[in-house]
Motif scaffolding. Structure first.
Motif, PDB file in Angstrom:
ATOM      1  N   LEU A 196     -11.843  25.659 -21.055  1.00 36.36           N
ATOM      2  CA  LEU A 196     -12.288  25.393 -19.686  1.00 36.36           C
ATOM      3  C   LEU A 196     -11.092  25.067 -18.790  1.00 36.36           C
ATOM      4  O   LEU A 196     -11.046  25.483 -17.629  1.00 36.36           O
ATOM      5  CB  LEU A 196     -13.293  24.245 -19.672  1.00 36.36           C
ATOM      6  N   THR A 197     -10.145  24.335 -19.325  1.00 42.50           N
ATOM      7  CA  THR A 197      -8.953  24.001 -18.551  1.00 42.50           C
ATOM      8  C   THR A 197      -8.190  25.264 -18.152  1.00 42.50           C
ATOM      9  O   THR A 197      -7.743  25.412 -17.011  1.00 42.50           O
ATOM     10  CB  THR A 197      -8.034  23.072 -19.360  1.00 42.50           C
ATOM     11  N   ALA A 198      -8.082  26.183 -19.079  1.00 40.98           N
ATOM     12  CA  ALA A 198      -7.285  27.384 -18.848  1.00 40.98           C
ATOM     13  C   ALA A 198      -8.020  28.439 -18.027  1.00 40.98           C
ATOM     14  O   ALA A 198      -7.410  29.128 -17.209  1.00 40.98           O
ATOM     15  CB  ALA A 198      -6.876  27.979 -20.187  1.00 40.98           C
ATOM     16  N   GLU A 199      -9.342  28.566 -18.227  1.00 39.26           N
ATOM     17  CA  GLU A 199     -10.059  29.701 -17.651  1.00 39.26           C
ATOM     18  C   GLU A 199     -11.005  29.331 -16.506  1.00 39.26           C
ATOM     19  O   GLU A 199     -11.511  30.218 -15.826  1.00 39.26           O
ATOM     20  CB  GLU A 199     -10.848  30.411 -18.751  1.00 39.26           C
ATOM     21  N   GLY A 200     -11.275  28.052 -16.303  1.00 46.37           N
ATOM     22  CA  GLY A 200     -12.197  27.682 -15.236  1.00 46.37           C
ATOM     23  C   GLY A 200     -13.638  27.672 -15.710  1.00 46.37           C
ATOM     24  O   GLY A 200     -13.913  27.721 -16.907  1.00 46.37           O
ATOM     25  N   PRO A 201     -14.605  27.610 -14.782  1.00 44.68           N
ATOM     26  CA  PRO A 201     -16.019  27.493 -15.140  1.00 44.68           C
ATOM     27  C   PRO A 201     -16.493  28.637 -16.035  1.00 44.68           C
ATOM     28  O   PRO A 201     -16.220  29.806 -15.762  1.00 44.68           O
ATOM     29  CB  PRO A 201     -16.731  27.528 -13.786  1.00 44.68           C
ATOM     30  N   LEU A 202     -17.231  28.280 -17.111  1.00 43.09           N
ATOM     31  CA  LEU A 202     -17.691  29.262 -18.082  1.00 43.09           C
ATOM     32  C   LEU A 202     -19.085  28.904 -18.587  1.00 43.09           C
ATOM     33  O   LEU A 202     -19.462  27.726 -18.616  1.00 43.09           O
ATOM     34  CB  LEU A 202     -16.732  29.317 -19.291  1.00 43.09           C
ATOM     35  N   THR A 203     -19.818  29.908 -19.020  1.00 43.76           N
ATOM     36  CA  THR A 203     -21.082  29.683 -19.717  1.00 43.76           C
ATOM     37  C   THR A 203     -20.795  29.475 -21.201  1.00 43.76           C
ATOM     38  O   THR A 203     -19.682  29.743 -21.686  1.00 43.76           O
ATOM     39  CB  THR A 203     -22.029  30.878 -19.555  1.00 43.76           C
TER      40      THR A 203
END
Length: 395
Positions: A136-143
């Motif tokens: 999440l830190t690296a890629e941003g909001p995720l499902t």
């Protein structure tokens, strides 16, 4: 009997049963002019909590709640009002609920309680938890799907490690659900999703509970201790510990066997104005507490979606009809193309027939239907009267 009940202060006023009912309706935004300037966002802020549920018949429950108060607000606008610019977050309140982002500090007590837990239903390696936070830190909001998949391939509760990790991070407050996308939660780090002033507002447990009890009292108008506890699923002892400092006033309500408290603002002016005629989601905060619904409206309602079909009385997703400030019927709706199908209808009497017909056609138009068809109404005379009214409205 609790110590708080034994020491119940003298009521500041006595309310009739009708007074209490009207106070509850106004507090819930169903009596008087709707706050159209505040819109959906205003409804959420005022109610403090809007319950989510997977069932979608006419629409999902979180859409039905503002519809009941504002009328045919555009459904895309509902989602934008909830989730746009991180105006809300999802957390455990009455159930899984959408909450105004301003309430983030109020649930610190619950996040701390989760952090103090020593046992969990699922085992989880620390490395799996850290991996989800790093992604999440690296890629941003995720499902959960984007985090590696929500399931292991078994039943619905057979979660993957990634799903277990992100849900636990949600409970602990390290992660926030910032929106639903295709009914999947979208997760982001709390440090990105929650404004820094709200994250810095570190309330102790007592202050969290005090504010939640005050908010629940304002959202209900008048309530018993059990009502106040149920709104955000607090324990009775927690309510007892803050009632004296909540700002709510002790009152006596005709026909109520338990002591009650009222919001001072609710008592300041008599509840007057136009009553909304509408169908209600079974998860609407006006009626989600079944004992309170029976006490205020004399109306018994149960969700039968999980009851075997042969044992259902009123239908899969029976929606109560609110008209004239009373609950006067219910309908189990469905959609077939552009037709709203009233699969099963019951109304209290002939006076409720026209409001039911109006409510059905209003709901039909909101969800893109142009006709209404009645399948079943147990009373033949009322069924005939309802068909006549539907024909008159539909042309």
């Amino acid at each position: 009997m609790t110590a708080a009940t034994q020491l119940q202060p003298k009521p500041v006023t006595a309310l009739s049963h009708d007074d209490a009912r009207r106070l509850a309706l106004r507090a819930q935004g169903l009596l008087g002019s709707p706050d159209r300037r505040g819109g959906v966002r205003g409804v959420l802020r005022h109610l403090g909590s809007v319950q989510l549920d997977t069932i979608s018949v006419l629409a999902r429950s979180h859409e039905l709640v503002p519809y009941a108060r504002l009328g045919a607000v555009g459904r895309p606008a509902v989602e934008t009002a909830y989730w746009g610019d991180t105006r809300s977050f999802e957390y455990w309140s009455h159930a899984a609920c959408i909450l105004p982002i301003e309430e983030w500090p109020l649930f610190a007590f619950r996040r701390r309680a989760y952090r103090a837990r020593t046992t969990w239903h699922h085992d989880l390696p620390r490395a799996a938890y850290d991996a989800v936070l790093a992604q999440l830190t690296a890629e941003g909001p995720l499902t959960a799907t984007e985090l590696g998949g929500a399931k292991n391939g078994g039943p619905w509760w057979d979660w993957s490690e990634a799903k277990i990790a992100v849900e636990r991070a949600l409970m602990l407050g390290e992660v926030v659900c910032t929106e639903r996308r295709g009914w999947k939660r979208v997760y982001d780090l709390a440090e990105r999703a929650v404004p820094e002033p709200l994250r810095a507002d570190d309330l102790d447990d007592t202050e969290c509970v005090r504010r939640l009890v005050a908010q629940a009292g304002a959202a209900m108008g008048v309530a018993t201790r059990a009502d106040l506890a149920d709104y955000h699923r607090l324990r009775g002892e927690q309510v007892d510990s803050v009632l004296a400092d909540s700002g709510l006033l002790p009152v006596e309500v005709e026909g109520w066997s338990k002591p009650a408290w009222a919001d001072p603002a609710a008592l300041a002016t008599p509840p007057r104005g136009r009553h909304r005629t509408t169908l209600l989601s079974p998860f609407d905060s006006l009626i989600w507490d079944r004992p309170r619904t029976e006490r205020i409206f004399g109306f018994t309602h149960r969700l039968e979606a999980y009851v075997p079909r042969p044992k259902r009385i009123h239908g899969y997703f029976a929606m109560p009809l609110l008209a004239g400030g009373q609950l006067v019927g219910r309908v189990d709706p469905a959609r077939e193309g552009t037709t709203l199908v009233a699969r099963q209808v019951s109304v209290a009497d002939r006076n409720a027939v026209r409001p039911m017909a109006r409510a059905l056609y209003e709901a039909a138009g909101w969800v893109g239907c142009d006709t209404v068809r009645l399948m079943r109404c147990d009373d033949p005379a009322l069924a005939a009267a309802l068909r006549t009214e539907l024909t008159a409205i539909g042309g």
